[in-house]
Design an enzyme around this catalytic site. Structure first.
Site, short mmCIF file in Angstrom:
data_model
loop_
_atom_site.label_atom_id
_atom_site.label_comp_id
_atom_site.label_asym_id
_atom_site.label_seq_id
_atom_site.Cartn_x
_atom_site.Cartn_y
_atom_site.Cartn_z
CE LYS A 35 -29.36 -33.69 -37.90
NZ LYS A 35 -28.16 -34.56 -37.96
CE1 TYR A 255 -51.15 -34.52 -11.50
CE2 TYR A 255 -49.69 -33.32 -13.00
CZ TYR A 255 -50.95 -33.78 -12.66
OH TYR A 255 -52.01 -33.52 -13.48
C1 LIG Z 1 -27.00 -33.81 -37.77
C2 LIG Z 1 -25.78 -33.98 -38.57
C3 LIG Z 1 -24.88 -32.91 -38.74
C4 LIG Z 1 -25.00 -31.61 -37.98
O1 LIG Z 1 -24.58 -31.81 -36.66
P1 LIG Z 1 -24.49 -30.60 -35.60
O2 LIG Z 1 -23.89 -31.22 -34.41
O3 LIG Z 1 -25.92 -30.19 -35.36
O4 LIG Z 1 -23.69 -29.54 -36.24
C5 LIG Z 1 -23.83 -33.09 -39.62
N1 LIG Z 1 -23.64 -34.27 -40.27
C6 LIG Z 1 -24.47 -35.32 -40.10
C7 LIG Z 1 -24.21 -36.59 -40.84
C8 LIG Z 1 -25.56 -35.22 -39.24
O5 LIG Z 1 -26.35 -36.27 -39.06
#
Ligand SMILES: *Cc1c(COP(=O)(O)O)cnc(C)c1O
Length: 358
Positions: A35, A255
């Protein structure tokens, strides 16, 4: 022309990290979580590097459609599922697996009658209190789903761990036990573990594991870096010095003049900033790799530039290479210096950063 800010991806490291997943979960199927544009590494590129996994998981339907349109035929699970009827159309048309976590989704599924079917992952909320049905709702939800004609008969079951990155937190075993007991009487495959679950909680392995961050070589545990878990970082972030100049005791830098020079030194300006995804809140002292050695960040991070103290590098000059994170400078360490987690850094690389594959 070399772009000022670029990320190098080591795609062989992705395969190495996948082998680590399989080492910890030898009997499980792997649903690779790609994702958020493959955690900032590029959705299609990472999908390609992970050919051979049993499924991909994405958060949103448009990510699933992109994968299908690019020709990926693997199982694709959309973790947030659908909210509207037209999104459900896309699941049917593109043959995407959906997570079902709400009664709104049940109603939309109930209404449909056609020959096409999709696979459902029924999500239980065992304590995360984000998505999912409560355990007491499982029986009625399962029955309603079973009666939907557009759902493939074998309903899969999943939950998500809230605190698996803390090995001392009793919540994880409570969640696993609650889930195992709730689903015991149902057929269908199960999935519990994210990266921290895979590496830290053997009881969470089940039929499917869902590794995300570890595939990119990053530790899910705040007290460790990836290399301590035999993971290899996939992304390194690079730039260069564009100015080098002496500054005097009492001068302020950047800044707000928030950083004041305690003794005269050599200042370096690096062409990277929050406009590239370098964290705005990296604190003074955050290590930056210049000519293969660590130097400290000084002053505030601006949109296009950061400043570093080159006291230890009197010969540094414009054009010299700079690494912001990578093999010798763990992104976990930079995240710590910026009061955030490494996930946000790799996900936050912006369009301006050119991605180069090794
Ligand atoms: C993002 C996600 C994962 C992966 O999590 P990591 O900590 O990056 O391994 C697994 N399951 C779900 C439902 C997620 O949203």
């Amino acid at each position: 022309m070399i772009p000022a800010a670029y990320a190098i991806l080591d795609l062989d490291a992705v395969q190495h990290n996948l082998a680590v997943v399989r080492h910890y979960a030898p009997d499980a199927k792997v649903m690779a979580v790609i994702k958020a544009n493959g955690y900032g590494h590029g959705l299609l590129r990472i999908a390609e590097a992970l050919q051979g996994v049993d499924a991909y998981a994405v958060a949103r339907v448009d990510e699933g459609i992109r994968l299908r349109n690019a020709g990926f035929a693997n199982r694709i699970v959309v973790l947030e599922g659908f909210t509207y009827a037209d999104e459900l159309d896309a699941f049917m048309n593109y043959q995407l697996d959906t997570v079902v976590h709400s009664s709104v989704q049940l109603e939309l599924l109930d209404k449909r009658h056609e020959n096409n079917q999709i696979t459902v992952w029924l999500k239980l909320d065992t304590g995360m209190n984000r998505l999912g049905f409560k355990v007491r709702e499982l029986d009625s939800v399962y029955q309603r789903l079973s009666a939907c004609s557009v759902i493939k008969p074998s309903i899969h079951l999943m939950t998500h761990l809230a605190s698996a990155d803390d090995k001392n937190d009793a919540m994880t075993l409570r969640q696993i036990r609650l889930f195992d007991e709730a689903v015991a009487k149902y057929p269908g495959q199960r999935s519990i573990a994210n990266s921290a679950g895979i590496l830290g909680w053997p009881a969470a392995l089940a039929e499917w594991v869902r590794p995300g961050v570890m595939l990119y070589g990053i530790s899910p545990f705040p007290e460790l870096v990836g290399s301590q878990l035999d993971l290899k970082p996939v992304m390194s972030l690079h730039s260069r010095l564009i100015a080098v100049k002496p500054i005097e005791k009492g001068d302020t830098v950047g800044y707000g003049g928030s950083w004041r020079c305690e003794k005269s030194t050599l200042l370096g300006v690096v062409a990277i900033g929050y406009g590239d995804g370098y964290p705005r809140y990296a604190s003074p002292g955050t290590p930056v790799f210049v000519n293969g050695k660590r130097v400290p960040l000084i002053g505030r991070v601006s949109m296009d530039m950061i400043t570093v103290d080159l006291e230890t590098q009197p010969l540094a000059k414009p054009g010299d290479p700079v690494i912001l994170w990578g093999e010798h400078l763990p992104v976990e360490e930079i995240a710590h210096c910026a009061g955030t987690i490494p996930y946000t850094l790799v996900c936050g690389i912006t369009q301006r950063v050119q991605i180069v594959c090794d």
